[in-house]
Design a protein around this motif. Structure first.
Motif, mmCIF file in Angstrom:
data_model
loop_
_atom_site.group_PDB
_atom_site.id
_atom_site.type_symbol
_atom_site.label_atom_id
_atom_site.label_comp_id
_atom_site.label_asym_id
_atom_site.label_seq_id
_atom_site.Cartn_x
_atom_site.Cartn_y
_atom_site.Cartn_z
ATOM 1 N N LYS A 77 0.831 -1.200 0.000
ATOM 2 C CA LYS A 77 0.000 0.000 0.000
ATOM 3 C C LYS A 77 0.872 1.258 0.000
ATOM 4 O O LYS A 77 0.621 2.204 -0.755
ATOM 5 N N HIS A 78 1.918 1.256 0.826
ATOM 6 C CA HIS A 78 2.817 2.406 0.909
ATOM 7 C C HIS A 78 3.525 2.640 -0.422
ATOM 8 O O HIS A 78 3.682 3.795 -0.858
ATOM 9 N N LEU A 79 3.936 1.559 -1.078
ATOM 10 C CA LEU A 79 4.596 1.671 -2.380
ATOM 11 C C LEU A 79 3.687 2.361 -3.390
ATOM 12 O O LEU A 79 4.112 3.271 -4.118
ATOM 13 N N PHE A 80 2.428 1.949 -3.447
ATOM 14 C CA PHE A 80 1.490 2.549 -4.403
ATOM 15 C C PHE A 80 1.228 4.023 -4.093
ATOM 16 O O PHE A 80 1.139 4.856 -5.003
ATOM 17 N N LEU A 81 1.102 4.345 -2.812
ATOM 18 C CA LEU A 81 0.860 5.740 -2.451
ATOM 19 C C LEU A 81 2.039 6.631 -2.817
ATOM 20 O O LEU A 81 1.869 7.766 -3.280
ATOM 21 N N LEU A 82 3.248 6.119 -2.623
ATOM 22 C CA LEU A 82 4.434 6.903 -2.969
ATOM 23 C C LEU A 82 4.608 7.035 -4.490
ATOM 24 O O LEU A 82 4.941 8.110 -4.992
ATOM 25 N N ALA A 83 4.367 5.950 -5.215
ATOM 26 C CA ALA A 83 4.644 5.949 -6.651
ATOM 27 C C ALA A 83 3.512 6.540 -7.480
ATOM 28 O O ALA A 83 3.754 7.266 -8.447
ATOM 29 N N LEU A 84 2.269 6.244 -7.102
ATOM 30 C CA LEU A 84 1.120 6.664 -7.905
ATOM 31 C C LEU A 84 0.158 7.597 -7.176
ATOM 32 O O LEU A 84 -0.806 8.073 -7.761
ATOM 33 N N GLN A 85 0.410 7.810 -5.876
ATOM 34 C CA GLN A 85 -0.467 8.628 -5.040
ATOM 35 C C GLN A 85 -1.896 8.078 -5.004
ATOM 36 O O GLN A 85 -2.872 8.820 -4.956
ATOM 37 N N GLN A 86 -2.009 6.764 -5.041
ATOM 38 C CA GLN A 86 -3.299 6.101 -4.931
ATOM 39 C C GLN A 86 -3.089 4.695 -4.398
ATOM 40 O O GLN A 86 -1.995 4.142 -4.460
ATOM 41 N N LEU A 87 -4.180 4.123 -3.856
ATOM 42 C CA LEU A 87 -4.127 2.772 -3.337
ATOM 43 C C LEU A 87 -4.140 1.758 -4.465
ATOM 44 O O LEU A 87 -4.629 2.054 -5.563
ATOM 45 N N ARG A 91 -14.242 7.428 -17.529
ATOM 46 C CA ARG A 91 -12.862 7.222 -17.994
ATOM 47 C C ARG A 91 -11.863 7.832 -17.015
ATOM 48 O O ARG A 91 -10.821 7.236 -16.721
ATOM 49 N N ALA A 92 -12.163 9.026 -16.500
ATOM 50 C CA ALA A 92 -11.261 9.669 -15.535
ATOM 51 C C ALA A 92 -11.152 8.838 -14.260
ATOM 52 O O ALA A 92 -10.065 8.688 -13.692
ATOM 53 N N SER A 93 -12.279 8.282 -13.807
ATOM 54 C CA SER A 93 -12.252 7.439 -12.607
ATOM 55 C C SER A 93 -11.506 6.134 -12.875
ATOM 56 O O SER A 93 -10.789 5.634 -11.999
ATOM 57 N N TYR A 94 -11.660 5.592 -14.063
ATOM 58 C CA TYR A 94 -11.018 4.325 -14.423
ATOM 59 C C TYR A 94 -9.501 4.417 -14.335
ATOM 60 O O TYR A 94 -8.825 3.434 -14.033
ATOM 61 N N GLY A 95 -8.954 5.619 -14.554
ATOM 62 C CA GLY A 95 -7.506 5.788 -14.486
ATOM 63 C C GLY A 95 -6.914 5.393 -13.151
ATOM 64 O O GLY A 95 -5.728 5.059 -13.064
ATOM 65 N N LYS A 96 -7.725 5.395 -12.095
ATOM 66 C CA LYS A 96 -7.245 5.003 -10.772
ATOM 67 C C LYS A 96 -7.305 3.494 -10.553
ATOM 68 O O LYS A 96 -6.739 2.985 -9.592
ATOM 69 N N PHE A 97 -8.024 2.776 -11.436
ATOM 70 C CA PHE A 97 -8.275 1.357 -11.196
ATOM 71 C C PHE A 97 -7.977 0.491 -12.414
ATOM 72 O O PHE A 97 -8.592 -0.557 -12.602
ATOM 73 N N ILE A 98 -7.052 0.927 -13.254
ATOM 74 C CA ILE A 98 -6.750 0.182 -14.472
ATOM 75 C C ILE A 98 -6.346 -1.251 -14.118
ATOM 76 O O ILE A 98 -5.498 -1.478 -13.275
ATOM 77 N N GLY A 99 -6.973 -2.199 -14.797
ATOM 78 C CA GLY A 99 -6.678 -3.606 -14.558
ATOM 79 C C GLY A 99 -7.558 -4.261 -13.515
ATOM 80 O O GLY A 99 -7.561 -5.488 -13.390
ATOM 81 N N ASP A 100 -8.362 -3.467 -12.783
ATOM 82 C CA ASP A 100 -9.244 -4.032 -11.768
ATOM 83 C C ASP A 100 -10.342 -4.853 -12.456
ATOM 84 O O ASP A 100 -10.944 -4.408 -13.427
ATOM 85 N N PRO A 101 -10.600 -6.081 -11.971
ATOM 86 C CA PRO A 101 -11.558 -6.965 -12.645
ATOM 87 C C PRO A 101 -12.955 -6.373 -12.804
ATOM 88 O O PRO A 101 -13.600 -6.580 -13.839
ATOM 89 N N TRP A 102 -13.451 -5.646 -11.782
ATOM 90 C CA TRP A 102 -14.792 -5.076 -11.899
ATOM 91 C C TRP A 102 -14.867 -4.116 -13.072
ATOM 92 O O TRP A 102 -15.818 -4.159 -13.866
ATOM 93 N N TRP A 103 -13.878 -3.239 -13.189
ATOM 94 C CA TRP A 103 -13.867 -2.264 -14.287
ATOM 95 C C TRP A 103 -13.739 -2.958 -15.633
ATOM 96 O O TRP A 103 -14.413 -2.589 -16.602
ATOM 97 N N MET A 104 -12.880 -3.960 -15.717
ATOM 98 C CA MET A 104 -12.690 -4.662 -16.984
ATOM 99 C C MET A 104 -13.985 -5.346 -17.434
ATOM 100 O O MET A 104 -14.324 -5.338 -18.624
ATOM 101 N N GLU A 105 -14.725 -5.901 -16.472
ATOM 102 C CA GLU A 105 -15.969 -6.601 -16.819
ATOM 103 C C GLU A 105 -17.033 -5.640 -17.328
ATOM 104 O O GLU A 105 -17.682 -5.911 -18.353
ATOM 105 N N ILE A 106 -17.223 -4.505 -16.640
ATOM 106 C CA ILE A 106 -18.282 -3.594 -17.084
ATOM 107 C C ILE A 106 -17.914 -2.919 -18.402
ATOM 108 O O ILE A 106 -18.778 -2.689 -19.258
ATOM 109 N N ILE A 107 -16.639 -2.637 -18.612
ATOM 110 C CA ILE A 107 -16.208 -2.057 -19.894
ATOM 111 C C ILE A 107 -16.459 -3.056 -21.018
ATOM 112 O O ILE A 107 -16.961 -2.693 -22.095
ATOM 113 N N GLU A 108 -16.125 -4.321 -20.781
ATOM 114 C CA GLU A 108 -16.359 -5.362 -21.790
ATOM 115 C C GLU A 108 -17.843 -5.500 -22.088
ATOM 116 O O GLU A 108 -18.255 -5.592 -23.261
ATOM 117 N N ASP A 109 -18.674 -5.501 -21.041
ATOM 118 C CA ASP A 109 -20.117 -5.657 -21.238
ATOM 119 C C ASP A 109 -20.717 -4.456 -21.969
ATOM 120 O O ASP A 109 -21.571 -4.615 -22.862
#
Length: 278
Positions: free
Chosen positions: A88-98, A188-206
């Motif tokens: 978690k700390h690595l992500f916050l330092l590198a991307l400023q997000q969880l 799309r702006a919100s998706y930038g924080k969760f790229i690769g997350d399964p929930w987002w990938m599924e709804i985008i595909e659908d």
């Protein structure tokens, strides 16, 4: 690069060095080729384990301002055998997000926030989470936009509903496209924080499968945050309704957005009062 960003990257560089120093080649599954001048893994070994070039990883430890993806961070976290708090700390330092799996997705609101929605009366008001799901609403919102109580979680997603619901098209009529493009750009702006997350990938595909407009517009990468301003609705029972929209983050849950559509004129207020009294 401003001072705060420089400090963050410097913290990231020091963090990586300390995590690297504590892991032996044997712990990482690498052969130990004799005596080392410094403890732990070499940068080249972390790069090898992470699937990146030595130069790129070296730049990361030199606090350079380089592009970092969530996938590469996951690889580095595994290579350095980080525990959940360190990851978690690595992500916050590198991307400023969880990391996507740790980002809070709220499906309930506090009692005071629900009371606030209810007190809006003739102003349809609702709360959306980080995925743009409607998680709370008042009676006016249900009367205008549909009975959320009867909807599935997927149907309460504002992007899914915009692109798949005939009722939404009926209410918005000639304003549907501008609303849909705005909603998609927000998504799309919100998706930038969760790229690769399964929930987002599924709804985008659908959505890509069921909506030709989504399929055509998603590749454009339009991004936008903020309210839509004036809202013109054509309610099947009340007729023309005009609202001014405002949105803000909930103070007791920073990942929840409160949206209020305020009637723009007395005629809209009167129509809402009649709907609420029926």
């Amino acid at each position: 690069m401003d001072q705060s960003n420089h400090t963050r990257l410097d913290e990231l560089a020091h963090f990586l060095k300390t995590r690297r120093a504590r892991i032996s080649p044997e712990q990482a599954g690498l052969p130990n080729r004799g005596r080392r001048r410094t403890p732990g893994l070499r940068r080249s070994e972390v790069a090898q384990l992470s699937g990146v070039s030595v130069d790129w990883y070296t730049w990361l430890e030199q606090a350079r301002n380089i592009q970092v993806s969530a996938q590469v961070l996951e690889n580095i976290a595994r290579a350095l055998q980080l525990d959940p708090n360190e990851r978690k700390h690595l992500f916050l330092l590198a991307l400023q997000q969880l990391p996507a799996d740790l980002a809070p997705i709220e499906d309930t609101v506090s009692p005071p926030l629900q009371r606030f929605l209810d007190l809006q009366g003739t102003s349809p008001a609702y709360v959306t989470d980080a995925r743009l799901n409607v998680v709370a609403w008042n009676r006016s919102a249900s009367l205008i936009y549909g009975n959320y109580e009867l909807m599935s979680t997927r149907e309460r997603n504002t992007v899914w509903r915009t692109f798949t619901s005939p009722y939404v098209r009926q209410v918005l009529q000639e304003n549907w496209e501008s609303h849909a493009r705005h909603r998609l750009a927000h998504f799309r702006a919100s998706y930038g924080k969760f790229i690769g997350d399964p929930w987002w990938m599924e709804i985008i595909e659908d959505l890509t499968r069921v909506s030709p407009e989504f399929r055509a517009w998603w590749p454009k990468h339009d991004v936008l945050n903020g309210p839509e301003g004036k809202k013109i609705n054509h309610h099947p029972k009340a007729g023309l309704l005009v609202f001014d929209q405002i949105s803000f983050l909930a103070t007791d849950a920073a990942h929840l957005t409160v949206t209020i559509n305020i009637p723009s004129n007395e005629d809209t207020i009167s129509k809402l009062e009649k709907l609420l009294s029926d």
